[in-house]
Design an enzyme around this catalytic site. Structure first.
Site, PDB file in Angstrom:
ATOM      1  CG  HIS A  78      35.521   2.657 -22.068  1.00 58.25           C
ATOM      2  ND1 HIS A  78      35.068   2.995 -23.330  1.00 58.25           N
ATOM      3  CD2 HIS A  78      34.795   1.560 -21.709  1.00 58.25           C
ATOM      4  CE1 HIS A  78      34.135   2.155 -23.709  1.00 58.25           C
ATOM      5  NE2 HIS A  78      33.929   1.270 -22.744  1.00 58.25           N
ATOM      6  CG  ASP A  80      37.812   3.931 -25.937  1.00 57.38           C
ATOM      7  OD1 ASP A  80      37.577   3.814 -24.714  1.00 57.38           O
ATOM      8  OD2 ASP A  80      38.140   2.965 -26.648  1.00 57.38           O
ATOM      9  CG  ASP A 117      30.299   0.334 -24.796  1.00 61.27           C
ATOM     10  OD1 ASP A 117      31.020   0.544 -23.805  1.00 61.27           O
ATOM     11  OD2 ASP A 117      30.554  -0.550 -25.638  1.00 61.27           O
ATOM     12  CD  GLU A 146      36.364  -1.358 -23.017  1.00 60.61           C
ATOM     13  OE1 GLU A 146      35.997  -2.469 -22.576  1.00 60.61           O
ATOM     14  OE2 GLU A 146      35.871  -0.853 -24.056  1.00 60.61           O
ATOM     15  CD  GLU A 147      34.398  -0.235 -26.798  1.00 60.41           C
ATOM     16  OE1 GLU A 147      34.599  -1.438 -27.053  1.00 60.41           O
ATOM     17  OE2 GLU A 147      33.388   0.173 -26.213  1.00 60.41           O
ATOM     18  CG  ASP A 170      32.265  -0.625 -20.130  1.00 61.16           C
ATOM     19  OD1 ASP A 170      31.360  -0.189 -20.868  1.00 61.16           O
ATOM     20  OD2 ASP A 170      33.321  -1.120 -20.553  1.00 61.16           O
ATOM     21  CG  HIS A 456      30.668  -2.768 -29.932  1.00 64.93           C
ATOM     22  ND1 HIS A 456      31.626  -3.719 -29.620  1.00 64.93           N
ATOM     23  CD2 HIS A 456      30.674  -1.891 -28.890  1.00 64.93           C
ATOM     24  CE1 HIS A 456      32.189  -3.429 -28.457  1.00 64.93           C
ATOM     25  NE2 HIS A 456      31.618  -2.323 -27.996  1.00 64.93           N
TER      26      HIS A 456
END
Length: 479
Positions: A78, A80, A117, A146-147, A170, A456
């Site tokens: 992904h 994003d 990520d 995705e997030e 991922d 994150h």
């Protein structure tokens, strides 16, 4: 052109692609710029390319000479990234490039999430699409959002895919392949309130210094959740002497364990309230894991404030921050140590009329996810709030007969300099594989990645040597 930051790692062009995309803002919902970049990349190389309304980009590379008869392989990641920064950072994720820093063999960002990520996947696919490698027919899918809900994967027209083998790029631990994941549902709980003239001065309570983390991959570590801790401290104070809330906010994303939270409260005796809250800080700090050793509570001096919530609405907000299920709720019976069901309160905000809490519920068993959703709906009704579930995504069930999984075990097992013996596991985090396995009949899927730490969070970093080995692994699997 700015001087390159990542030097001395191979293939050099792959790391150059990562620096390129790090200069393009690409938070969830803001993937137009990275989609422009990918479409231009494909056009310059004469590759088949489709960009859809969701800014997903699908690119095909024909088979290398002598490999026309090989079955096609789909690579996917992904575009994003989670946008989280330190409280002192002035970074603007809407326009500023990520500032990269190399320390030893670790790559990180300055006071923000790095975007490894899933920028690692984007850079690897770009390298394979453009480099001189012997490859089967290659299909590369760059998905969006995705997030925050995987809406890109949901909306993508899977009829474009001819491959029946998917390597998702991922994951975040070298040598461990993921072959199953949890499903999830996002919950927004909104609580309207009434404001009245303030009768007392207010103090501001600020929680900081927690490690935070991924609400799926780190939930079993029982790290401190700043919003839940704030709720606990305020609940304890309210029982001792009721007060009126002025405002509360914390966290940034529902899929991240929040590391900070701030609340302002109007109290009759600011000195006594401050002393009580600082005693709570000591108690809570003694319970936290070592990663949260930086936990700190700061309390401001009293100041005048015009309006507050009522006592009743203050109590309801405290209930919203404390009563909903949180953390691991059940562990898998099939895979010891794997969280089966969990809930995370990731963000709380105040718009002046209502306070909103953002949750992410996960489970590898759909009926358990239904059960947890029911609890949230009823609890919200109980405290007079509105609950809205949205962006549900499916889990991905383990396939005992995966040929691709066997290919991974062989390829990584023979990889020079490998970090560990290859293993296969399922994860409590959500992956887009579940969506594609459900949409593409007969799809065999696996998810792999290099060592990426503290996803994150602003402490996110990737091991560059591990990334090098990961690229070699993907090449081996494609051979």
């Amino acid at each position: 052109m700015a001087e390159r930051v990542i030097k001395g790692y191979e293939p050099d062009s792959m790391f150059g692609f990562f620096e390129d995309i790090s200069a393009i803002p690409r938070g969830s919902g803001n993937e137009g710029g990275i989609a422009d970049y990918l479409v231009k990349f494909a056009a310059e190389r004469g590759l088949f390319c489709v960009r859809d309304a969701a800014n997903n980009v699908f690119i095909r590379r024909p088979a290398s000479p002598g490999r026309d008869g090989d079955p096609a392989v789909l690579l996917q990641g992904h575009t994003d990234m989670v946008c989280v920064k330190t409280p002192t950072s002035s970074h603007d994720f809407e326009k500023d490039p990520i500032e990269l820093i190399v320390e030893g063999d670790m790559l990180r960002a300055k006071e923000t999430t790095l975007g490894a990520d899933n920028g690692v996947a984007v850079a690897i696919m770009l390298e394979l699409l453009s480099g001189d490698y012997s490859l089967p027919p290659l299909e590369c899918l760059f998905t969006t959002d995705e997030e925050t809900g995987m809406s890109g994967a949901f909306s993508f027209d899977s009829s474009l895919v001819t491959a029946r083998k998917l390597i998702n790029l991922d994951s975040a631990t070298e040598g461990i392949a993921t072959a199953g994941c949890a499903g999830g549902i996002r919950y927004k709980v909104t609580l309207p309130y009434e404001r009245v003239p303030a009768a007392e001065k207010s103090i501001t309570v600020e929680i900081s210094g927690l490690a935070g983390g991924h609400s799926g991959g780190d939930i079993h570590k029982y790290r401190g959740n700043a919003i839940n801790i704030m709720g606990r401290m305020l609940a304890a104070l309210y029982e001792k002497e009721p007060f009126c809330l002025v405002t509360v906010s914390g966290g940034a994303k529902d899929n991240a364990i929040p590391a900070d939270c701030v609340a302002a409260i109007a109290v009759a005796d600011p000195a006594a309230a401050t002393a009580f809250l600082l005693e709570q800080e000591k108690i809570i700090k003694s319970e936290l894991p070592p990663e949260d050793e930086g936990f700190k509570v700061r309390i401001s001096k009293p100041k005048a404030v015009e309006k507050t919530l009522t006592f009743a609405d203050t109590s309801r907000v405290i209930s919203m921050l404390t009563l909903f299920p949180r953390g691991p709720q059940a562990f898998s019976r099939d895979m010891p140590g794997l969280v089966e069901t969990s809930a995370n309160l990731g963000a709380v905000s105040d718009n002046g009329e209502e306070i909103t809490a953002q949750f992410l519920l996960r489970s590898s068993i759909e009926s358990r996810l239904d059960e947890l959703s029911l609890y949230f709906a009823r609890l919200a009704r109980f405290i007079g709030a509105k609950a809205e579930g949205h962006s549900r995504y499916p889990g991905w069930r383990y396939n005992p007969n995966s040929e691709l999984r066997q290919k991974f075990l062989e390829a990584y097992g023979s990889l020079e300099g490998r970090k560990r013996e290859p293993t296969v596991e399922c994860t409590h985090a959500g992956l887009e594989c579940g969506i594609f396995v459900g949409k593409i009949p007969g799809l065999d899927a696996i998810s792999i990645g290099p060592d990426i730490y503290e996803l994150h969070t602003p402490a996110e970093r990737v091991d560059l040597r591990s990334w090098e080995r990961f690229f070699k692994l993907v090449l081996k699997m494609l051979s």
